[in-house]
Design a protein around this motif. Structure first.
Motif, short mmCIF file in Angstrom:
data_model
loop_
_atom_site.label_atom_id
_atom_site.label_comp_id
_atom_site.label_asym_id
_atom_site.label_seq_id
_atom_site.Cartn_x
_atom_site.Cartn_y
_atom_site.Cartn_z
N UNK A 192 0.82 -1.21 0.00
CA UNK A 192 0.00 0.00 0.00
C UNK A 192 0.86 1.26 0.00
N UNK A 193 2.00 1.21 0.69
CA UNK A 193 2.94 2.33 0.70
C UNK A 193 3.53 2.51 -0.69
N UNK A 194 3.95 1.41 -1.33
CA UNK A 194 4.53 1.48 -2.68
C UNK A 194 3.55 2.09 -3.69
N UNK A 195 2.27 1.81 -3.49
CA UNK A 195 1.25 2.36 -4.40
C UNK A 195 0.87 3.80 -4.03
N UNK A 196 1.41 4.31 -2.93
CA UNK A 196 1.13 5.68 -2.52
C UNK A 196 -0.24 5.86 -1.88
N UNK A 197 -0.80 4.77 -1.34
CA UNK A 197 -2.14 4.83 -0.74
C UNK A 197 -2.10 5.17 0.75
N UNK A 198 -1.04 4.74 1.43
CA UNK A 198 -0.84 5.10 2.83
C UNK A 198 0.63 5.45 3.05
N UNK A 199 0.89 6.13 4.16
CA UNK A 199 2.26 6.44 4.56
C UNK A 199 2.53 5.80 5.91
N UNK A 200 3.76 5.38 6.09
CA UNK A 200 4.22 4.83 7.38
C UNK A 200 5.13 5.89 7.99
N UNK A 201 4.81 6.31 9.23
CA UNK A 201 5.63 7.32 9.91
C UNK A 201 5.92 6.85 11.32
N UNK A 202 7.03 7.35 11.86
CA UNK A 202 7.35 7.10 13.26
C UNK A 202 6.56 8.06 14.13
N UNK A 203 6.15 7.59 15.28
CA UNK A 203 5.41 8.41 16.24
C UNK A 203 6.31 9.53 16.74
N UNK A 204 5.73 10.69 16.98
CA UNK A 204 6.50 11.81 17.53
C UNK A 204 6.92 11.54 18.97
N UNK A 205 6.08 10.77 19.71
CA UNK A 205 6.37 10.46 21.11
C UNK A 205 7.40 9.35 21.27
N UNK A 206 7.39 8.39 20.35
CA UNK A 206 8.29 7.24 20.45
C UNK A 206 8.61 6.76 19.03
N UNK A 207 9.81 7.03 18.59
CA UNK A 207 10.22 6.73 17.21
C UNK A 207 10.12 5.24 16.88
N UNK A 208 10.09 4.38 17.90
CA UNK A 208 9.97 2.94 17.65
C UNK A 208 8.55 2.56 17.22
N UNK A 209 7.59 3.40 17.55
CA UNK A 209 6.18 3.12 17.22
C UNK A 209 5.88 3.64 15.82
N UNK A 210 5.38 2.75 14.98
CA UNK A 210 5.03 3.12 13.60
C UNK A 210 3.54 3.38 13.51
N UNK A 211 3.20 4.44 12.78
CA UNK A 211 1.80 4.82 12.58
C UNK A 211 1.53 4.91 11.08
N UNK A 212 0.26 4.69 10.73
CA UNK A 212 -0.14 4.71 9.33
C UNK A 212 -1.10 5.85 9.07
N UNK A 213 -0.88 6.53 7.94
CA UNK A 213 -1.70 7.66 7.54
C UNK A 213 -2.17 7.46 6.11
N UNK A 214 -3.42 7.81 5.85
CA UNK A 214 -3.96 7.71 4.50
C UNK A 214 -3.43 8.88 3.67
N UNK A 215 -3.11 8.64 2.43
CA UNK A 215 -2.67 9.71 1.52
C UNK A 215 -3.89 10.22 0.75
N UNK A 216 -3.70 11.28 0.00
CA UNK A 216 -4.80 11.78 -0.84
C UNK A 216 -5.22 10.73 -1.85
N UNK A 217 -4.23 10.02 -2.41
CA UNK A 217 -4.54 8.96 -3.38
C UNK A 217 -5.32 7.83 -2.71
#
Length: 181
Positions: free
Chosen positions: A80-105
Protein backbone atom coordinates in the motif's frame (compact mmCIF):
# COMPACT_ATOMS: atom_id res chain seq x y z
CA UNK A 1 -35.47 -27.24 25.15
CA UNK A 2 -37.81 -29.69 23.51
CA UNK A 3 -36.44 -32.97 22.17
CA UNK A 4 -37.00 -32.15 18.47
CA UNK A 5 -35.13 -28.85 18.77
CA UNK A 6 -32.38 -30.50 20.85
CA UNK A 7 -31.87 -33.13 18.13
CA UNK A 8 -31.71 -30.44 15.43
CA UNK A 9 -29.05 -28.55 17.41
CA UNK A 10 -27.04 -31.78 17.78
CA UNK A 11 -27.24 -32.22 13.99
CA UNK A 12 -26.15 -28.67 13.20
CA UNK A 13 -23.40 -28.19 15.78
CA UNK A 14 -20.68 -30.27 14.04
CA UNK A 15 -21.41 -28.55 10.73
CA UNK A 16 -21.64 -25.02 12.08
CA UNK A 17 -17.90 -24.36 11.97
CA UNK A 18 -17.65 -25.71 8.44
CA UNK A 19 -20.61 -23.54 7.38
CA UNK A 20 -18.97 -20.49 8.95
CA UNK A 21 -15.68 -21.28 7.20
CA UNK A 22 -17.41 -21.81 3.83
CA UNK A 23 -19.34 -18.55 4.23
CA UNK A 24 -16.12 -16.73 5.08
CA UNK A 25 -14.34 -18.16 2.03
CA UNK A 26 -17.26 -17.30 -0.27
CA UNK A 27 -17.44 -13.78 1.15
CA UNK A 28 -13.68 -13.30 0.67
CA UNK A 29 -13.98 -14.50 -2.96
CA UNK A 30 -16.82 -12.08 -3.76
CA UNK A 31 -14.97 -9.27 -2.00
CA UNK A 32 -11.73 -9.96 -3.89
CA UNK A 33 -13.61 -10.07 -7.21
CA UNK A 34 -15.31 -6.77 -6.39
CA UNK A 35 -12.04 -5.10 -5.35
CA UNK A 36 -9.99 -6.41 -8.30
CA UNK A 37 -11.26 -3.59 -10.53
CA UNK A 38 -9.48 -1.17 -8.16
CA UNK A 39 -6.28 -3.22 -8.01
CA UNK A 40 -6.95 -4.16 -4.39
CA UNK A 41 -7.37 -7.38 -2.46
CA UNK A 42 -9.63 -7.84 0.54
CA UNK A 43 -6.51 -8.08 2.75
CA UNK A 44 -5.37 -4.67 1.50
CA UNK A 45 -8.84 -3.21 2.01
CA UNK A 46 -8.88 -4.58 5.57
CA UNK A 47 -5.81 -2.39 6.21
CA UNK A 48 -6.87 0.61 4.14
CA UNK A 49 -10.31 0.99 5.79
CA UNK A 50 -9.19 1.35 9.43
CA UNK A 51 -6.39 3.71 8.38
CA UNK A 52 -8.93 5.80 6.46
CA UNK A 53 -11.20 6.04 9.51
CA UNK A 54 -8.40 6.32 12.13
CA UNK A 55 -5.55 8.27 10.59
CA UNK A 56 -2.38 7.76 12.63
CA UNK A 57 -3.32 4.20 13.57
CA UNK A 58 -0.44 2.35 15.25
CA UNK A 59 1.03 -0.80 13.76
CA UNK A 60 0.47 -2.70 17.03
CA UNK A 61 -3.22 -1.72 17.20
CA UNK A 62 -3.83 -2.74 13.59
CA UNK A 63 -2.15 -6.12 14.19
CA UNK A 64 -4.48 -6.66 17.14
CA UNK A 65 -7.62 -5.58 15.27
CA UNK A 66 -6.93 -7.66 12.17
CA UNK A 67 -5.69 -10.72 14.04
CA UNK A 68 -2.62 -11.06 11.85
CA UNK A 69 1.07 -11.29 12.63
CA UNK A 70 3.30 -8.24 12.49
CA UNK A 71 5.22 -9.55 9.41
CA UNK A 72 1.94 -10.20 7.58
CA UNK A 73 0.75 -6.66 8.24
CA UNK A 74 4.14 -5.25 7.22
CA UNK A 75 3.88 -7.12 3.91
CA UNK A 76 0.42 -5.71 3.17
CA UNK A 77 1.41 -2.20 4.28
CA UNK A 78 4.55 -2.28 2.10
CA UNK A 79 2.35 -2.81 -0.97
CA UNK A 80 0.00 0.00 0.00
CA UNK A 81 2.94 2.33 0.70
CA UNK A 82 4.53 1.48 -2.68
CA UNK A 83 1.25 2.36 -4.40
CA UNK A 84 1.13 5.68 -2.52
CA UNK A 85 -2.14 4.83 -0.74
CA UNK A 86 -0.84 5.10 2.83
CA UNK A 87 2.26 6.44 4.56
CA UNK A 88 4.22 4.83 7.38
CA UNK A 89 5.63 7.32 9.91
CA UNK A 90 7.35 7.10 13.26
CA UNK A 91 5.41 8.41 16.24
CA UNK A 92 6.50 11.81 17.53
CA UNK A 93 6.37 10.46 21.11
CA UNK A 94 8.29 7.24 20.45
CA UNK A 95 10.22 6.73 17.21
CA UNK A 96 9.97 2.94 17.65
CA UNK A 97 6.18 3.12 17.22
CA UNK A 98 5.03 3.12 13.60
CA UNK A 99 1.80 4.82 12.58
CA UNK A 100 -0.14 4.71 9.33
CA UNK A 101 -1.70 7.66 7.54
CA UNK A 102 -3.96 7.71 4.50
CA UNK A 103 -2.67 9.71 1.52
CA UNK A 104 -4.80 11.78 -0.84
CA UNK A 105 -4.54 8.96 -3.38
CA UNK A 106 -5.59 6.44 -0.76
CA UNK A 107 -8.52 8.58 0.33
CA UNK A 108 -9.70 9.02 -3.27
CA UNK A 109 -9.44 5.28 -3.96
CA UNK A 110 -11.23 4.38 -0.73
CA UNK A 111 -14.09 6.72 -1.61
CA UNK A 112 -14.26 5.29 -5.14
CA UNK A 113 -14.42 1.74 -3.75
CA UNK A 114 -17.14 2.91 -1.36
CA UNK A 115 -19.36 3.91 -4.28
CA UNK A 116 -19.65 0.24 -5.30
CA UNK A 117 -19.97 -0.97 -1.73
CA UNK A 118 -23.77 -0.94 -1.74
CA UNK A 119 -23.92 -3.53 -4.53
CA UNK A 120 -21.48 -5.75 -2.67
CA UNK A 121 -23.55 -5.56 0.53
CA UNK A 122 -26.77 -6.13 -1.40
CA UNK A 123 -25.31 -9.33 -2.82
CA UNK A 124 -24.15 -10.87 0.44
CA UNK A 125 -27.18 -9.82 2.47
CA UNK A 126 -29.80 -10.89 -0.07
CA UNK A 127 -32.73 -12.64 1.54
CA UNK A 128 -32.13 -11.24 5.05
CA UNK A 129 -34.39 -8.70 6.69
CA UNK A 130 -32.79 -5.77 8.52
CA UNK A 131 -33.78 -7.37 11.82
CA UNK A 132 -32.14 -10.66 10.83
CA UNK A 133 -28.93 -8.87 9.89
CA UNK A 134 -28.80 -7.12 13.27
CA UNK A 135 -29.43 -10.40 15.06
CA UNK A 136 -26.86 -12.17 12.88
CA UNK A 137 -24.26 -9.51 13.73
CA UNK A 138 -24.96 -10.00 17.43
CA UNK A 139 -24.48 -13.76 17.03
CA UNK A 140 -21.15 -13.26 15.25
CA UNK A 141 -20.00 -10.84 17.94
CA UNK A 142 -20.93 -13.28 20.69
CA UNK A 143 -19.17 -16.14 18.88
CA UNK A 144 -16.01 -14.05 18.57
CA UNK A 145 -16.15 -12.98 22.22
CA UNK A 146 -16.77 -16.58 23.34
CA UNK A 147 -13.55 -17.51 21.54
CA UNK A 148 -11.55 -14.81 23.34
CA UNK A 149 -11.74 -11.99 20.80
CA UNK A 150 -10.65 -8.65 22.26
CA UNK A 151 -11.82 -6.33 19.48
CA UNK A 152 -13.39 -3.20 21.06
CA UNK A 153 -16.82 -3.74 19.48
CA UNK A 154 -18.56 -1.08 21.53
CA UNK A 155 -16.17 1.57 20.20
CA UNK A 156 -17.01 0.66 16.60
CA UNK A 157 -20.57 -0.66 16.63
CA UNK A 158 -23.49 0.85 18.45
CA UNK A 159 -24.80 -1.67 21.00
CA UNK A 160 -28.30 -0.21 20.68
CA UNK A 161 -28.40 -1.51 17.08
CA UNK A 162 -28.36 -5.01 18.51
CA UNK A 163 -30.48 -4.33 21.58
CA UNK A 164 -33.29 -2.62 19.67
CA UNK A 165 -33.67 -5.42 17.13
CA UNK A 166 -37.17 -6.83 17.17
CA UNK A 167 -37.61 -10.52 17.80
CA UNK A 168 -37.51 -11.59 14.14
CA UNK A 169 -36.98 -15.30 14.75
CA UNK A 170 -39.54 -17.02 16.95
CA UNK A 171 -38.08 -18.18 20.23
CA UNK A 172 -35.00 -15.93 20.18
CA UNK A 173 -36.09 -13.14 22.53
CA UNK A 174 -33.90 -14.56 25.29
CA UNK A 175 -30.84 -14.27 23.00
CA UNK A 176 -31.32 -10.53 22.68
CA UNK A 177 -31.92 -10.26 26.42
CA UNK A 178 -28.67 -12.16 27.10
CA UNK A 179 -26.87 -9.72 24.77
CA UNK A 180 -28.05 -6.78 26.90
CA UNK A 181 -26.42 -8.19 30.04
Amino acid sequence: MNRKLHNKVREIRPNALMMLKRASLALRKVQDESLAQFGLTSAQMEVLAPVYFSNGLEHRKLVEWLGVTSPTLTNIVDGLVQRGLIERRSSREDARVKQFYITEEGEALFQKVGEGREEFFRQFTAGFSEEELILFASFLKRLALNCGDTFPYDEHFKPEDVHNAPNCIPGTTHLLEDEKK
